[in-house]
Design a protein around this motif. Structure first.
Motif, PDB file in Angstrom:
ATOM      1  N   ALA A 128     -14.531 -26.766  41.257  1.00 37.43           N
ATOM      2  CA  ALA A 128     -14.868 -25.385  40.915  1.00 37.43           C
ATOM      3  C   ALA A 128     -13.698 -24.440  41.159  1.00 37.43           C
ATOM      4  O   ALA A 128     -13.655 -23.342  40.579  1.00 37.43           O
ATOM      5  CB  ALA A 128     -16.085 -24.927  41.719  1.00 37.43           C
ATOM      6  N   ARG A 129     -12.743 -24.835  42.007  1.00 33.95           N
ATOM      7  CA  ARG A 129     -11.603 -23.966  42.309  1.00 33.95           C
ATOM      8  C   ARG A 129     -10.610 -23.914  41.148  1.00 33.95           C
ATOM      9  O   ARG A 129      -9.941 -22.891  40.948  1.00 33.95           O
ATOM     10  CB  ARG A 129     -10.905 -24.433  43.578  1.00 33.95           C
ATOM     11  CG  ARG A 129      -9.704 -23.581  43.964  1.00 33.95           C
ATOM     12  CD  ARG A 129      -9.165 -23.949  45.339  1.00 33.95           C
ATOM     13  NE  ARG A 129     -10.078 -23.532  46.404  1.00 33.95           N
ATOM     14  CZ  ARG A 129      -9.782 -23.619  47.698  1.00 33.95           C
ATOM     15  NH1 ARG A 129      -8.620 -24.118  48.086  1.00 33.95           N
ATOM     16  NH2 ARG A 129     -10.655 -23.223  48.609  1.00 33.95           N
ATOM     17  N   VAL A 130     -10.513 -24.979  40.375  1.00 32.15           N
ATOM     18  CA  VAL A 130      -9.485 -25.055  39.334  1.00 32.15           C
ATOM     19  C   VAL A 130      -9.666 -23.964  38.267  1.00 32.15           C
ATOM     20  O   VAL A 130      -8.689 -23.299  37.898  1.00 32.15           O
ATOM     21  CB  VAL A 130      -9.450 -26.458  38.700  1.00 32.15           C
ATOM     22  CG1 VAL A 130      -8.405 -26.529  37.584  1.00 32.15           C
ATOM     23  CG2 VAL A 130      -9.148 -27.506  39.770  1.00 32.15           C
ATOM     24  N   PRO A 131     -10.876 -23.730  37.729  1.00 30.19           N
ATOM     25  CA  PRO A 131     -11.012 -22.643  36.762  1.00 30.19           C
ATOM     26  C   PRO A 131     -10.612 -21.285  37.319  1.00 30.19           C
ATOM     27  O   PRO A 131     -10.024 -20.457  36.596  1.00 30.19           O
ATOM     28  CB  PRO A 131     -12.498 -22.685  36.389  1.00 30.19           C
ATOM     29  CG  PRO A 131     -12.925 -24.088  36.662  1.00 30.19           C
ATOM     30  CD  PRO A 131     -12.136 -24.494  37.862  1.00 30.19           C
ATOM     31  N   GLU A 132     -10.908 -21.025  38.595  1.00 31.14           N
ATOM     32  CA  GLU A 132     -10.530 -19.740  39.176  1.00 31.14           C
ATOM     33  C   GLU A 132      -9.011 -19.632  39.304  1.00 31.14           C
ATOM     34  O   GLU A 132      -8.432 -18.558  39.085  1.00 31.14           O
ATOM     35  CB  GLU A 132     -11.219 -19.551  40.522  1.00 31.14           C
ATOM     36  CG  GLU A 132     -12.728 -19.489  40.407  1.00 31.14           C
ATOM     37  CD  GLU A 132     -13.400 -18.778  41.573  1.00 31.14           C
ATOM     38  OE1 GLU A 132     -12.684 -18.363  42.513  1.00 31.14           O
ATOM     39  OE2 GLU A 132     -14.629 -18.630  41.538  1.00 31.14           O
TER      40      GLU A 132
END
Length: 526
Positions: free
Chosen positions: A345-349
C-alpha cells in the motif's frame, strides 16, 4: 493594502450557484471582513481551547460539529472528565443544543474506524445530543471536514468556530515536544507506539463564524437519506439510532466584528452522479482547488506548505506555471518522512510523491525543497497539518490535503486568511518549531528569533542548513551532540519502472480518485 479580489475567489469564481454560503456577502464577494483568526498549533492547544469554550456553554447555546474520525474517550485536557463524550454530553444536559455530523466510515476491515465513529454517535445520542452518522458521499469517499461552531444565545460576541485538520480522536493531543498522545493509535512501525503528531486548527471569531455555521446547516438540512445501504439502514433501526435530522433553531445574524482579518471559506464537495447531488452543491464544489490555483498564480517569493500529502500531476500543475513565471519563487514543502501505510500500500503513495516532486523540481532546480520532521529522539513526526502560506499574504488552514482526492472527491473545508501580519507570523511560528527556536522566540520575540527567515531566501537557506547538519549527524552514526532542529531532507522516492507501472491504478482509483463530473475529469479544469 491588499485587495481581496486579487487573491480570493469571487462568488462567481467559487463556481457553485446552489449554495447560500455567500448570500449575506456584498455583491460578488465571497469573503467576510472584521474577523479575528488565531492559529492553534498542535492538538493540545486546540483541545484545551475547545474544552474551555464547551465547558462555558449554557442553556440556549448551540454547538455544531463535524468529524471524520471520533473517539468518545479522547481526553481534551488529559484529565478525567475531559473526554469528548463527557464534555459534549454534559453540555447537552445543561440545555445546550448539541448537533453533530460524523462520517459513518468504511468497514473496520478496510483500515478505517466505523466502530469508533458509530460508538461516538450512539453514546452521544444516549446522552441526549443529536449526532448523525453521515454516509452521503461518493463511492470510496468520505466526509473529511473537521470543525466546531459555538453560538451563544445571550452574548454573540463570544461566538466562535474552530476549523482545521484535527479530529476529536486518538493521536491528536500532541504538543511541540512531539512525544505523542498518551491515548495512542498505532500507525506504522517507524512512528513507534505513541506516534508524534503535528497538526493545526484555527479559532475564528467575528462574522465568519456565521459562514462556518452555514456550512454545517447546508449539510444538516440535506433531505437525502444518510446512507443508501439497506443493511446499514436496517442496522440503524435495530440499534435505535437517529437517522432523521431534527430542525435546527433559526440561524442568528453574524456575530459582531472581532478583528481586522478577511476570511474566505473554501470547500470541496464531489459530483455524486446519478441525480444524487448535494442540493447545496449541484455537480459538486471545488473552491479549494480553485482558491489554491488563483493564489499560487500570484506567488512571486515563497509558497510554504505543510501537509499530510503532496501527490500527483494535478497538484503540481499550478506550481509549475508559477515557478516558470517567477524566477525568484521558492517552494518549501514539509510532509511526513514516511507514509502512514506500509507494505504494498505504500508504493502508490510514494508514486504520488514522485510525480509531484519530480515535476516541480524539473522546472525549478534549486528552488524546491522537501522535508520531513523528527522529534529529539529521532522518531519521525507524522505531519497531519494542512497549511499553505503564499508570499506572507494568503494563508490557509483546513482539512484538505494537496492531492486530487481532497480537491475533487471528499468533503473538505479550509479557512483562508488574507492578512500580511497573520500569514507571516504563522509561517515564522512553524519555522521556529522546526528550527528549535521556540525558546528563543519566547524570550526575544518571534521577529528577533527568526530574523534570518523573514525573507523567502532566508527561510529556504535556513531550512537547508539545519536539515543538512541533522542529516550529517545521523550519517555519522549520531556521534557527538545532536544539532538543533527537527528537519530532515526528503529525497525523491526511488521506484522501479515495474513499481511505477503497477502502482498507477491503485493510486488513481483508490488513493487519489477524481470526483469531478465526467466532461472535466482528468484535466486541469476545476
Amino acid at each position: 493594502m491588499t485587495e481581496p479580489r486579487e487573491w480570493l475567489l469571487t462568488r462567481t469564481e467559487r463556481g457553485n450557484l446552489s449554495t447560500r454560503l455567500d448570500d449575506r456577502h456584498e455583491g460578488d464577494h465571497a469573503w467576510s471582513e472584521g474577523n479575528l483568526v488565531t492559529p492553534l498549533v498542535h492538538g493540545s492547544a486546540y483541545f484545551g481551547a475547545l474544552h474551555a469554550v464547551l465547558s462555558a456553554t449554557r442553556e440556549g447555546d448551540l454547538v455544531l460539529f463535524t468529524d471524520w474520525q471520533g473517539d468518545a474517550d479522547e481526553r481534551l485536557t488529559g484529565e478525567p472528565g475531559s473526554e469528548v463524550l463527557e464534555v459534549l454530553g454534559a453540555a447537552d444536559e445543561r440545555g445546550v443544543d448539541v448537533r453533530g455530523l460524523v462520517w459513518r466510515s468504511h468497514l473496520d476491515q478496510t483500515g478505517f474506524f466505523a466502530t469508533e465513529n458509530r460508538h461516538l454517535g450512539e453514546q452521544l445520542q444516549r446522552r441526549g445530543a443529536e449526532v448523525l452518522l453521515d454516509m452521503r458521499v461518493r463511492a470510496g469517499g468520505s466526509h473529511h471536514q473537521k470543525f466546531v461552531v459555538v453560538r451563544h444565545r445571550d452574548d454573540p460576541s463570544r461566538d466562535v468556530a474552530f476549523v482545521g485538520g484535527i479530529d476529536l480522536a486518538h493521536n491528536r493531543r500532541d504538543d511541540a515536544d512531539h512525544r505523542g498522545d498518551p491515548q495512542a493509535q498505532p500507525l506504522t512501525d517507524e512512528y513507534g507506539p505513541n506516534p508524534p503528531w503535528h497538526d493545526l486548527q484555527v479559532r475564528i471569531q467575528g462574522p465568519a463564524v456565521h459562514d462556518v455555521e452555514t456550512v454545517f446547516r447546508e449539510r444538516w438540512e440535506d433531505p437525502t437519506p444518510l446512507s443508501r445501504s439497506p443493511l446499514r439502514r436496517l442496522s440503524d433501526r435495530v440499534r435505535g439510532l437517529d437517522v432523521r435530522p431534527g430542525p435546527l433553531p433559526a440561524q442568528q445574524p453574524p456575530p459582531p466584528r472581532a478583528g481586522a482579518h478577511t476570511v474566505q471559506l473554501l470547500r470541496t464537495y464531489p459530483n455524486l452522479r446519478h441525480g444524487r447531488d448535494f442540493p447545496f452543491a449541484r455537480r459538486g464544489e471545488r473552491s479549494v482547488a480553485r482558491g489554491y490555483t488563483k493564489a499560487i498564480a500570484r506567488a512571486s517569493g515563497l509558497v510554504y506548505v505543510e501537509d499530510q500529502y503532496f501527490w500527483g500531476h494535478d497538484v503540481a500543475e499550478p506550481f509549475l506555471t508559477a515557478l516558470r513565471n517567477h524566477p525568484d519563487l521558492r517552494l518549501v514543502v514539509v510532509i511526513p518522512l514516511v507514509p502512514d501505510v506500509d507494505g504494498l500500500a505504500r508504493v502508490p503513495e510514494l508514486l504520488g510523491r514522485h510525480r509531484a516532486f519530480r515535476a516541480v523540481r524539473s522546472v525549478a532546480p534549486g528552488r524546491v525543497a522537501a522535508y520531513g520532521i523528527e522529534n529529539h529522539d529521532g522518531t519521525p513526526v507524522y505531519v497531519h497539518a494542512k497549511v499553505c502560506v503564499i508570499d506572507d499574504v494568503w494563508a490557509s488552514v483546513g482539512s484538505d490535503n494537496f492531492n486530487r482526492r481532497s480537491w475533487t472527491h471528499d468533503s473538505e473545508l479550509s479557512c483562508v486568511v488574507l492578512d500580511a501580519d497573520y500569514a507571516r507570523s504563522l509561517r515564522l511560528t512553524l519555522a521556529a518549531e522546526h528550527l528549535d527556536r521556540l525558546d528563543d522566540a519566547a524570550t526575544n520575540g518571534l521577529d528577533g528569533a527568526m530574523a534570518d527567515c523573514v525573507e523567502p531566501a532566508g527561510l529556504f537557506d535556513a531550512y537547508a542548513a539545519s536539515a543538512g547538519r541533522l542529516d550529517a549527524w545521523h550519517a555519522s552514526g549520531r556521534v557527538g551532540e545532536r544539532p538543533p532542529g527537527r528537519l530532515r531532507r526528503l529525497p525523491l522516492p526511488e521506484l522501479t519502472a515495474w513499481q511505477r507501472g503497477w502502482a498507477k491504478v491503485p493510486l488513481e482509483v483508490l488513493h487519489d480518485p477524481d470526483g469531478r463530473p465526467g466532461p472535466i475529469r482528468g484535466g486541469q479544469d476545476y
